[in-house]
Design a protein around this motif. Structure first.
Motif, PDB file in Angstrom:
ATOM      1  N   PHE A   1       0.813  -1.216   0.000  1.00  0.00           N
ATOM      2  CA  PHE A   1       0.000   0.000   0.000  1.00  0.00           C
ATOM      3  C   PHE A   1       0.848   1.269   0.000  1.00  0.00           C
ATOM      4  CE2 PHE A   1      -3.232  -3.011   1.698  1.00  0.00           C
ATOM      5  CZ  PHE A   1      -4.214  -2.799   0.740  1.00  0.00           C
ATOM      6  N   VAL A   2       2.064   1.203   0.516  1.00  0.00           N
ATOM      7  CA  VAL A   2       2.938   2.371   0.448  1.00  0.00           C
ATOM      8  C   VAL A   2       3.261   2.682  -1.018  1.00  0.00           C
ATOM      9  CG1 VAL A   2       5.242   3.259   1.002  1.00  0.00           C
ATOM     10  CG2 VAL A   2       3.900   2.068   2.757  1.00  0.00           C
ATOM     11  N   LYS A   3       3.611   1.650  -1.777  1.00  0.00           N
ATOM     12  CA  LYS A   3       3.917   1.852  -3.197  1.00  0.00           C
ATOM     13  C   LYS A   3       2.672   2.287  -3.972  1.00  0.00           C
ATOM     14  CE  LYS A   3       7.831  -1.340  -3.523  1.00  0.00           C
ATOM     15  NZ  LYS A   3       8.360  -2.590  -4.149  1.00  0.00           N
ATOM     16  N   VAL A   4       1.518   1.740  -3.605  1.00  0.00           N
ATOM     17  CA  VAL A   4       0.275   2.134  -4.277  1.00  0.00           C
ATOM     18  C   VAL A   4       0.012   3.622  -4.069  1.00  0.00           C
ATOM     19  CG1 VAL A   4      -2.230   1.870  -4.273  1.00  0.00           C
ATOM     20  CG2 VAL A   4      -0.779  -0.154  -4.217  1.00  0.00           C
ATOM     21  N   ALA A   5       0.112   4.073  -2.817  1.00  0.00           N
ATOM     22  CA  ALA A   5      -0.118   5.492  -2.528  1.00  0.00           C
ATOM     23  C   ALA A   5       0.878   6.367  -3.273  1.00  0.00           C
ATOM     24  CB  ALA A   5      -0.036   5.735  -1.026  1.00  0.00           C
ATOM     25  N   GLU A   6       2.132   5.955  -3.265  1.00  0.00           N
ATOM     26  CA  GLU A   6       3.153   6.745  -3.951  1.00  0.00           C
ATOM     27  C   GLU A   6       2.899   6.788  -5.456  1.00  0.00           C
ATOM     28  OE1 GLU A   6       6.832   6.032  -0.785  1.00  0.00           O
ATOM     29  OE2 GLU A   6       6.670   4.771  -2.584  1.00  0.00           O
ATOM     30  N   ALA A   7       2.376   5.698  -5.996  1.00  0.00           N
ATOM     31  CA  ALA A   7       2.041   5.693  -7.427  1.00  0.00           C
ATOM     32  C   ALA A   7       0.945   6.698  -7.746  1.00  0.00           C
ATOM     33  CB  ALA A   7       1.616   4.289  -7.859  1.00  0.00           C
ATOM     34  N   PHE A   8       0.073   6.986  -6.762  1.00  0.00           N
ATOM     35  CA  PHE A   8      -0.959   8.003  -6.932  1.00  0.00           C
ATOM     36  C   PHE A   8      -0.435   9.404  -6.599  1.00  0.00           C
ATOM     37  CE2 PHE A   8      -4.021   4.451  -6.715  1.00  0.00           C
ATOM     38  CZ  PHE A   8      -4.935   4.838  -7.677  1.00  0.00           C
ATOM     39  N   GLY A   9       0.862   9.519  -6.257  1.00  0.00           N
ATOM     40  CA  GLY A   9       1.434  10.819  -5.944  1.00  0.00           C
ATOM     41  C   GLY A   9       1.254  11.249  -4.511  1.00  0.00           C
ATOM     42  N   ILE A  10       1.001  10.297  -3.618  1.00  0.00           N
ATOM     43  CA  ILE A  10       0.735  10.610  -2.218  1.00  0.00           C
ATOM     44  C   ILE A  10       1.849  10.041  -1.339  1.00  0.00           C
ATOM     45  CG2 ILE A  10      -0.856  10.152  -0.285  1.00  0.00           C
ATOM     46  CD1 ILE A  10      -3.105  10.184  -2.414  1.00  0.00           C
ATOM     47  N   GLU A  11       2.360  10.857  -0.445  1.00  0.00           N
ATOM     48  CA  GLU A  11       3.398  10.416   0.483  1.00  0.00           C
ATOM     49  C   GLU A  11       2.848   9.292   1.360  1.00  0.00           C
ATOM     50  OE1 GLU A  11       6.053  12.218   4.212  1.00  0.00           O
ATOM     51  OE2 GLU A  11       4.984  13.591   2.864  1.00  0.00           O
ATOM     52  N   ALA A  12       3.703   8.304   1.656  1.00  0.00           N
ATOM     53  CA  ALA A  12       3.243   7.167   2.456  1.00  0.00           C
ATOM     54  C   ALA A  12       4.421   6.555   3.201  1.00  0.00           C
ATOM     55  CB  ALA A  12       2.576   6.116   1.568  1.00  0.00           C
ATOM     56  N   PHE A  13       4.110   5.889   4.307  1.00  0.00           N
ATOM     57  CA  PHE A  13       5.136   5.201   5.088  1.00  0.00           C
ATOM     58  C   PHE A  13       4.470   4.063   5.851  1.00  0.00           C
ATOM     59  CE2 PHE A  13       3.304   8.403   7.804  1.00  0.00           C
ATOM     60  CZ  PHE A  13       3.267   7.843   9.077  1.00  0.00           C
ATOM     61  N   ARG A  14       5.295   3.210   6.452  1.00  0.00           N
ATOM     62  CA  ARG A  14       4.780   2.012   7.118  1.00  0.00           C
ATOM     63  C   ARG A  14       5.104   2.044   8.609  1.00  0.00           C
ATOM     64  NH1 ARG A  14       6.527  -1.044   3.746  1.00  0.00           N
ATOM     65  NH2 ARG A  14       4.595  -1.407   2.598  1.00  0.00           N
ATOM     66  N   ILE A  15       4.169   1.550   9.413  1.00  0.00           N
ATOM     67  CA  ILE A  15       4.367   1.324  10.851  1.00  0.00           C
ATOM     68  C   ILE A  15       4.086  -0.149  11.111  1.00  0.00           C
ATOM     69  CG2 ILE A  15       3.524   1.844  13.181  1.00  0.00           C
ATOM     70  CD1 ILE A  15       2.644   4.589  12.151  1.00  0.00           C
ATOM     71  N   ASP A  16       5.068  -0.878  11.665  1.00  0.00           N
ATOM     72  CA  ASP A  16       4.813  -2.292  11.956  1.00  0.00           C
ATOM     73  C   ASP A  16       5.302  -2.713  13.342  1.00  0.00           C
ATOM     74  OD1 ASP A  16       7.542  -2.321  11.469  1.00  0.00           O
ATOM     75  OD2 ASP A  16       7.359  -3.345   9.533  1.00  0.00           O
ATOM     76  N   HIS A  17       5.825  -1.764  14.143  1.00  0.00           N
ATOM     77  CA  HIS A  17       6.208  -2.040  15.526  1.00  0.00           C
ATOM     78  C   HIS A  17       5.682  -0.916  16.417  1.00  0.00           C
ATOM     79  CE1 HIS A  17       9.084  -4.689  13.474  1.00  0.00           C
ATOM     80  NE2 HIS A  17       9.097  -5.384  14.602  1.00  0.00           N
ATOM     81  N   LYS A  18       5.312  -1.254  17.639  1.00  0.00           N
ATOM     82  CA  LYS A  18       4.682  -0.255  18.492  1.00  0.00           C
ATOM     83  C   LYS A  18       5.627   0.887  18.859  1.00  0.00           C
ATOM     84  CE  LYS A  18       5.160  -2.770  22.909  1.00  0.00           C
ATOM     85  NZ  LYS A  18       4.346  -3.413  23.994  1.00  0.00           N
ATOM     86  N   ASP A  19       6.957   0.661  18.810  1.00  0.00           N
ATOM     87  CA  ASP A  19       7.872   1.756  19.115  1.00  0.00           C
ATOM     88  C   ASP A  19       7.971   2.771  17.978  1.00  0.00           C
ATOM     89  OD1 ASP A  19       9.339   0.312  17.282  1.00  0.00           O
ATOM     90  OD2 ASP A  19      10.998  -0.165  18.639  1.00  0.00           O
ATOM     91  N   GLN A  20       7.299   2.494  16.852  1.00  0.00           N
ATOM     92  CA  GLN A  20       7.249   3.440  15.737  1.00  0.00           C
ATOM     93  C   GLN A  20       5.982   4.307  15.763  1.00  0.00           C
ATOM     94  OE1 GLN A  20       7.239   0.506  12.619  1.00  0.00           O
ATOM     95  NE2 GLN A  20       9.461   0.591  12.321  1.00  0.00           N
ATOM     96  N   VAL A  21       5.054   3.983  16.666  1.00  0.00           N
ATOM     97  CA  VAL A  21       3.730   4.604  16.600  1.00  0.00           C
ATOM     98  C   VAL A  21       3.797   6.106  16.873  1.00  0.00           C
ATOM     99  CG1 VAL A  21       1.482   4.724  17.744  1.00  0.00           C
ATOM    100  CG2 VAL A  21       2.428   2.501  17.072  1.00  0.00           C
ATOM    101  N   THR A  22       4.437   6.521  17.934  1.00  0.00           N
ATOM    102  CA  THR A  22       4.432   7.942  18.287  1.00  0.00           C
ATOM    103  C   THR A  22       5.039   8.802  17.196  1.00  0.00           C
ATOM    104  OG1 THR A  22       4.496   7.435  20.650  1.00  0.00           O
ATOM    105  CG2 THR A  22       5.196   9.636  19.986  1.00  0.00           C
ATOM    106  N   ASP A  23       6.218   8.416  16.713  1.00  0.00           N
ATOM    107  CA  ASP A  23       6.852   9.192  15.647  1.00  0.00           C
ATOM    108  C   ASP A  23       6.042   9.124  14.355  1.00  0.00           C
ATOM    109  OD1 ASP A  23       8.902   9.949  17.310  1.00  0.00           O
ATOM    110  OD2 ASP A  23      10.319   8.431  16.581  1.00  0.00           O
ATOM    111  N   GLY A  24       5.448   7.960  14.089  1.00  0.00           N
ATOM    112  CA  GLY A  24       4.646   7.830  12.884  1.00  0.00           C
ATOM    113  C   GLY A  24       3.422   8.722  12.907  1.00  0.00           C
ATOM    114  N   LEU A  25       2.733   8.778  14.042  1.00  0.00           N
ATOM    115  CA  LEU A  25       1.557   9.638  14.150  1.00  0.00           C
ATOM    116  C   LEU A  25       1.949  11.108  14.077  1.00  0.00           C
ATOM    117  CD1 LEU A  25      -0.567   7.811  16.881  1.00  0.00           C
ATOM    118  CD2 LEU A  25      -0.877   7.774  14.401  1.00  0.00           C
TER     119      LEU A  25
END
Length: 569
Positions: free
Chosen positions: A505-529
């Motif tokens: 889905f990150v690549k899909v969003a980027e293909a539509f011209g939209i910035e995207a990133f992935r969160i898959d560990h709970k220690d990434q949640v705060t910075d990701g939000l």
């Protein structure tokens, strides 16, 4: 449902085509945003809309246009407008029309149709859209004379937003769009607000004063009627505990004293137990939906009912009512507040203390074990970080219930979802409509990997118009709610719920011209939000969650609301 042909006094005007009358009437009524998709049978209107004061947002599917118009209406308080051509364009609107009907959203849907001369001949892209949508609209029109267009549009807007709101369909044959007329007919606004009599208000006040364990049961009608502040005043003045339906979240701000949360299938233990133990339900704009009541025969078995509703057909439809109060909620609740203020003090302190104590005992523990992302904790943190400007445009599935349970809402416009219809694919176009309606709000589409794929093409709409929408995509590689039911009620026969072949889905969003990133560990949640909320433009956070996580609590099918299943994840 009826078909209207308006015959009213004519007045002279500059000669215009039917198509230009559609656009000029919309302009005169203050419509500045329309969602749609053009095609052959509505092309004259699209010719007229170019260069007008109406801004058209080209969605990439007519269902997306209908959902965007729906959310625009819920957020702005205005009538949402969408357009489509005949045949497949019109039928693609149908799910959006049904969604608006079931959630009482004011919407006007304008469809083109084949010319009258070939109607009934199976002409190219001919569909009887009035027949198709007859059970799904408040009213519908087949325009036979261009002179009727201004009156029909004005009446359609009035019907859509008056009483119990809902969608209205206007079907315009192509020859009517080309027809030129120098006279139009006027629409005269009727006065159709029903106000309860004083005897009903006094009876309601007497029942409230004599109750020992009353509950205020708030439905979506409180927001629709503009009675939110009046409901809050009633709750604060009486001290009576409150519960709300899915579509009423935010009527009482999350965390308010005596507010017990959502009731029903995935409601809080405190809300459901209080309702089951109550001796009086004060129902404000709710309809006793099965997802709220559980087993209806055992719902609040010892409670009398006071039912406030603008729709008389809802009174007594599913539950016997001791005191019916039919009419506009706001003036009727204002009258009740005056009546209560003039009488004896209501003393429900012991009952309220008991309810609050149970609410405290049911507090959620967000410290889930393991390194993975715990969706309830992420959503709780999201709404806390977003603050009072937060609007959740929510899709349908497990994430929908987690949002309802764990996000904080300061006002009812902060929570937008497909309630009655439960239409997957709602979240992304709804986020578009909500952000356009309230550009200063922090609008976040919250969707799942199943729901987002149903209208993922609307990422193109987000990109084209540079709509700064935030998107949280919770991905468990499953149809999560179906999987949960199969786990508990179908002997773990996991049939057709595997979505492990989802795209990146990150690549899909980027293909539509939209910035995207992935969160898959709970220690990434705060910075990701933080990244999600601080990015100026549109952005998508692809959040990986455990496919075995479930929504708790849960009232099983066929059980009453006190028979809740509870689990840890």
């Amino acid at each position: 449902m009826t078909v209207s042909t308006i015959q009213m006094p004519a007045h002279e005007t500059t000669a215009q085509t039917g198509a230009s009358l559609v656009v000029s009437t919309l302009e005169r009524m203050g419509v500045d945003v329309v969602f749609g998709y053009p095609g052959g049978a509505i092309m004259p209107i699209y010719d007229a809309i170019a260069g007008s004061g109406v801004r058209h947002y080209l969605c990439r599917h007519e269902q997306g246009a209908a959902f965007a118009a729906d959310a625009y209406a819920r957020t702005s308080g205005k009538v949402g407008v969408c357009m489509a051509t005949s045949g497949p364009g019109a039928t693609n609107l149908v799910t959006g029309i049904a969604n608006a009907m079931l959630d009482s959203v004011p919407m006007v849907c304008i469809t083109g149709n084949v010319a009258q001369g070939v109607m009934g001949t199976d002409a190219f892209q001919e569909v009887d859209i009035m027949g198709v949508t007859m059970p799904l609209v408040k009213h519908s029109y087949l325009v036979r004379d261009a002179a009727d267009i201004p009156a029909i549009i004005e009446e359609a807007f009035h019907i859509a937003r008056s009483g119990r709101p809902g969608p209205v369909l206007i079907d315009l044959p192509k020859d009517i769009q080309f027809q030129t007329t120098a006279e139009t007919r006027a629409f005269h606004l009727p006065n159709d607000n029903a106000i309860a009599d004083s005897a009903s208000i006094r009876a309601a006040a007497d029942a409230i004063r004599s109750a020992k364990r009353p509950i205020i049961y708030i439905g979506g009608g409180a927001k629709i009627s503009g009675a939110v502040e009046t409901v809050r005043e009633f709750a604060a003045m009486t001290g009576i505990p409150q519960v709300s339906t899915l579509n009423a979240l935010g009527t009482i701000p999350t965390g308010q004293d005596n507010y017990l949360g959502m009731l029903g299938m995935h409601g809080t233990r405190a809300a459901n137990d209080a309702v089951q133990a109550s001796d009086l339900l004060i129902v404000v704009g709710a309809r006793f939906d099965d997802r709220a009541t559980g087993k209806l025969a055992e719902f609040a078995p010892n409670a009398g009912v006071i039912h406030f509703d603008v729709d008389a057909s809802e009174i007594g439809k599913l539950r016997a009512v001791a005191v019916p109060v039919v009419g506009d909620l706001k003036p009727n609740l204002e009258a009740l507040n005056r009546e209560l203020a003039a009488g004896d003090t209501i003393n429900v302190r012991d009952w309220s203390d008991q309810c609050r104590a149970q609410m405290a005992q049911c507090a959620v523990d967000y410290n889930a074990p393991g390194d993975g992302v715990f969706a309830p904790a992420l959503l709780y943190q999201l709404s806390e970080m977003a603050g009072p400007s937060f609007i959740a445009a929510c899709d349908v599935g497990q994430h929908q219930m987690w949002v309802a349970q764990h996000c904080a809402f300061s006002r009812p416009q902060a929570h937008i979802t497909s309630g009655g219809l439960g239409a997957m694919g709602f979240g992304l176009p709804a986020g578009i409509g909500a952000k356009l309606a309230d550009p200063d709000a922090c609008v976040v589409t919250i969707t799942g990997d199943g729901g987002v794929m149903m209208n993922i093409q609307e990422l193109a709409t987000v990109n084209r118009f540079k709509i700064p929408l935030k998107i949280v995509l919770l991905d468990n590689s499953r149809l999560g709610m179906v999987r949960q039911w199969q786990e508990f009620f179908f002997e773990r026969n996991f049939s057709e719920i595997d979505l492990s072949d989802n795209p990146d889905f990150v690549k899909v969003a980027e293909a539509f011209g939209i910035e995207a990133f992935r969160i898959d560990h709970k220690d990434q949640v705060t910075d990701g939000l933080k990244r999600l909320l601080e990015t100026d433009g549109p952005i998508l956070a692809h959040v990986i969650i455990n496919p075995e996580d479930n929504v708790w609590p849960l009232v099983p099918p066929g059980k009453n609301n006190s028979e809740m299943m509870e689990g840890s994840r």
